[in-house]
Design an enzyme around this catalytic site. Structure first.
Site, PDB file in Angstrom:
ATOM      1  CE1 TYR A  64      -0.099   1.305   4.311  1.00  0.00           C
ATOM      2  CE2 TYR A  64       0.248  -0.383   4.258  1.00  0.00           C
ATOM      3  CZ  TYR A  64       0.381   0.443   5.082  1.00  0.00           C
ATOM      4  OH  TYR A  64       1.162   0.334   6.184  1.00  0.00           O
ATOM      5  CB  CYS A  65       1.480   3.756  -1.878  1.00  0.00           C
ATOM      6  SG  CYS A  65      -0.125   4.083  -2.566  1.00  0.00           S
ATOM      7  CE1 TYR A  66       1.946   9.944   2.196  1.00  0.00           C
ATOM      8  CE2 TYR A  66       3.571   8.979   0.241  1.00  0.00           C
ATOM      9  CZ  TYR A  66       3.678   9.253   1.436  1.00  0.00           C
ATOM     10  OH  TYR A  66       4.370   9.743   2.313  1.00  0.00           O
ATOM     11  N   GLY A  68      -2.683   4.398  -3.087  1.00  0.00           N
ATOM     12  CA  GLY A  68      -3.190   3.297  -3.906  1.00  0.00           C
ATOM     13  C   GLY A  68      -2.994   3.297  -5.013  1.00  0.00           C
ATOM     14  CG  PHE A  93      -1.937   4.411   5.634  1.00  0.00           C
ATOM     15  CD1 PHE A  93      -1.953   2.935   6.268  1.00  0.00           C
ATOM     16  CD2 PHE A  93      -2.050   5.133   6.604  1.00  0.00           C
ATOM     17  CE1 PHE A  93      -2.071   3.068   7.735  1.00  0.00           C
ATOM     18  CE2 PHE A  93      -2.091   5.127   7.865  1.00  0.00           C
ATOM     19  CZ  PHE A  93      -1.830   4.232   7.801  1.00  0.00           C
TER      20      PHE A  93
END
Length: 101
Positions: A64-66, A68, A93
């Site tokens: 996951y990142c900020y 998606g 996230f």
């Protein structure tokens, strides 16, 4: 070639409960330190090569990142290295944190 699957937060949580998933946070180290999923490991230059080379290829990898978007590319990198089950968390996230509150 292995495809990267986008996975919902609900499905991600279910998978984390039932399988030995490598959950990777690809955000900035400062944001990871501030808040992250309790089962997540920070993915960065300090450990990326080691994870790609030493993690069993059968182990599911979830990134996951900020929001998606960038996590799709990171998950694709694992797929390109021969990992069989690669996932990117939809909404990143930001969405996951809302779900946890």
């Amino acid at each position: 070639m292995t495809q990267v699957q986008q996975i919902s937060i609900q499905d991600a949580e279910a998978m984390l409960e039932s399988q030995d998933v490598l959950l990777l946070d690809s955000r900035d180290p400062r944001d990871y330190k501030s808040s992250h999923h309790p089962k997540a490991m920070l993915l960065g230059d300090h450990n990326q090569e080691h994870l790609l080379m030493k993690t069993p290829k059968e182990r599911p990898v979830m990134v996951y990142c900020y929001l998606g978007h960038a996590s799709i590319e990171k998950a694709r990198m694992f797929a390109d290295f021969g990992f069989k089950h690669c996932y990117s968390v939809e909404g990143g996230f930001t969405a996951w944190k809302k779900q946890l509150q």
